[in-house]
Write an enzyme that holds these catalytic residues in place. Structure first.
Site, PDB file in Angstrom:
ATOM      1  N   ARG A 184       0.834  -1.207   0.000  1.00 41.36           N
ATOM      2  CA  ARG A 184       0.000   0.000   0.000  1.00 41.36           C
ATOM      3  C   ARG A 184       0.870   1.259   0.000  1.00 41.36           C
ATOM      4  O   ARG A 184       0.652   2.181  -0.783  1.00 41.36           O
ATOM      5  CB  ARG A 184      -0.907  -0.025   1.230  1.00 41.36           C
ATOM      6  CG  ARG A 184      -1.851   1.155   1.334  1.00 41.36           C
ATOM      7  CD  ARG A 184      -2.602   1.102   2.648  1.00 41.36           C
ATOM      8  NE  ARG A 184      -1.670   1.044   3.770  1.00 41.36           N
ATOM      9  CZ  ARG A 184      -2.030   0.792   5.022  1.00 41.36           C
ATOM     10  NH1 ARG A 184      -3.287   0.549   5.312  1.00 41.36           N
ATOM     11  NH2 ARG A 184      -1.134   0.773   5.984  1.00 41.36           N
ATOM     12  N   ASN A 213      -6.146  -0.969   2.079  1.00 39.71           N
ATOM     13  CA  ASN A 213      -6.139  -2.403   2.368  1.00 39.71           C
ATOM     14  C   ASN A 213      -7.555  -2.866   2.656  1.00 39.71           C
ATOM     15  O   ASN A 213      -8.254  -2.246   3.461  1.00 39.71           O
ATOM     16  CB  ASN A 213      -5.270  -2.697   3.597  1.00 39.71           C
ATOM     17  CG  ASN A 213      -3.780  -2.663   3.288  1.00 39.71           C
ATOM     18  OD1 ASN A 213      -3.370  -2.645   2.132  1.00 39.71           O
ATOM     19  ND2 ASN A 213      -2.970  -2.664   4.334  1.00 39.71           N
TER      20      ASN A 213
END
Ligand code: MN
Length: 253
Positions: free
Chosen positions: A24, A42
């Site tokens: 991420r 996420n």
């Protein structure tokens, strides 16, 4: 038809070993480095979702990164679809708390609620005379008032000629197209509250004035946490800290 510099957008999901491996954060850095905007998040199922928009060539470079990810990742599947360009002005990580929020019910000269959002180390504050609502049809007047410290925002108890209860509190996440605090400066701030009573997306929109005493409106966005027709202030009057109502606190200080 595309000139190549007109912004285009993609939205989708990356599957595989993509959480706990810096996927991420590396996606955020890569997208920012390419001058792209949008968000990455996420998901609970272990995948990574993202929306990215910008020039086609830079978007292709981001997609090339997503197919591989950072060194510790293993990408098993990349599902991207063309999306609507929404006009994001930055690239942000979503799903991470931006700070704390509190709503205090406060009797001073008048009884009112104070919404406080942690921004830049202080609690930016709005007096909301009628209190917040979970009904998206309702817009509540909110007057910007002086910043509080985080310590003051945790106070519950009697004060001279009045009292304060902590009506709700939790963390919040900044959303919207514009980064904070610029969103507040421009007068349209979108955020997600993660409290005990207030949950989901809200918007603060400035209607008149600047700075202290400027007039805003606070509204619930129509999402899964919206409760049309409800009156959360009347239905859930108790402090989330002590279980007391403000009336009970005033009677037995
Ligand atoms: Mn107040």
């Amino acid at each position: 038809m595309s000139s190549g510099r007109q912004p285009v957008a993609v939205r989708g999901v990356v599957r595989g070993r993509v959480q706990g491996v810096g996927f991420r954060d590396t996606t955020e850095l890569t997208a920012r480095g390419l001058g792209l905007s949008g968000w990455v998040r996420n998901l609970d199922d272990g995948s990574v979702a993202l929306h990215a928009e910008g020039p086609e060539r830079e978007l292709d470079q981001l997609v090339a990164f997503l197919k591989v990810g950072p060194p510790a990742a293993r990408v098993d599947g990349l599902e991207l679809e063309p999306a609507v360009v929404e006009g994001f002005e930055h690239f942000a990580v979503r799903g991470i708390g931006s700070g704390s929020f509190v709503v205090q019910e406060h009797l001073a000269t008048r009884r009112h609620f104070d919404l406080r959002l942690e921004v830049g180390g202080v609690m930016r504050s709005w007096a909301v005379p009628a209190g917040p609502s979970l009904d998206p049809a309702i817009r509540r007047e909110a007057i910007e008032v002086a910043d509080h410290t985080r310590l003051d925002a945790g106070f519950e108890g009697a004060i001279p000629n009045g009292g304060v209860i902590i009506w709700d509190r939790g963390s919040y996440e900044r959303t919207g197209l514009v980064p904070w605090p610029e969103a507040l400066d421009r007068g349209v701030a979108e955020f997600l509250l993660n409290g005990e009573k207030l949950r989901g997306a809200f918007t603060l929109s400035r209607k008149a004035g600047r700075g202290m005493r400027s007039r805003w409106s606070l509204a619930k966005a129509p999402d899964e946490q919206a409760r049309p027709g409800s009156d959360v202030v009347a239905d859930q009057p108790r402090s989330v800290v002590s279980g007391r109502t403000l009336d009970e606190l005033l009677e037995t200080p």
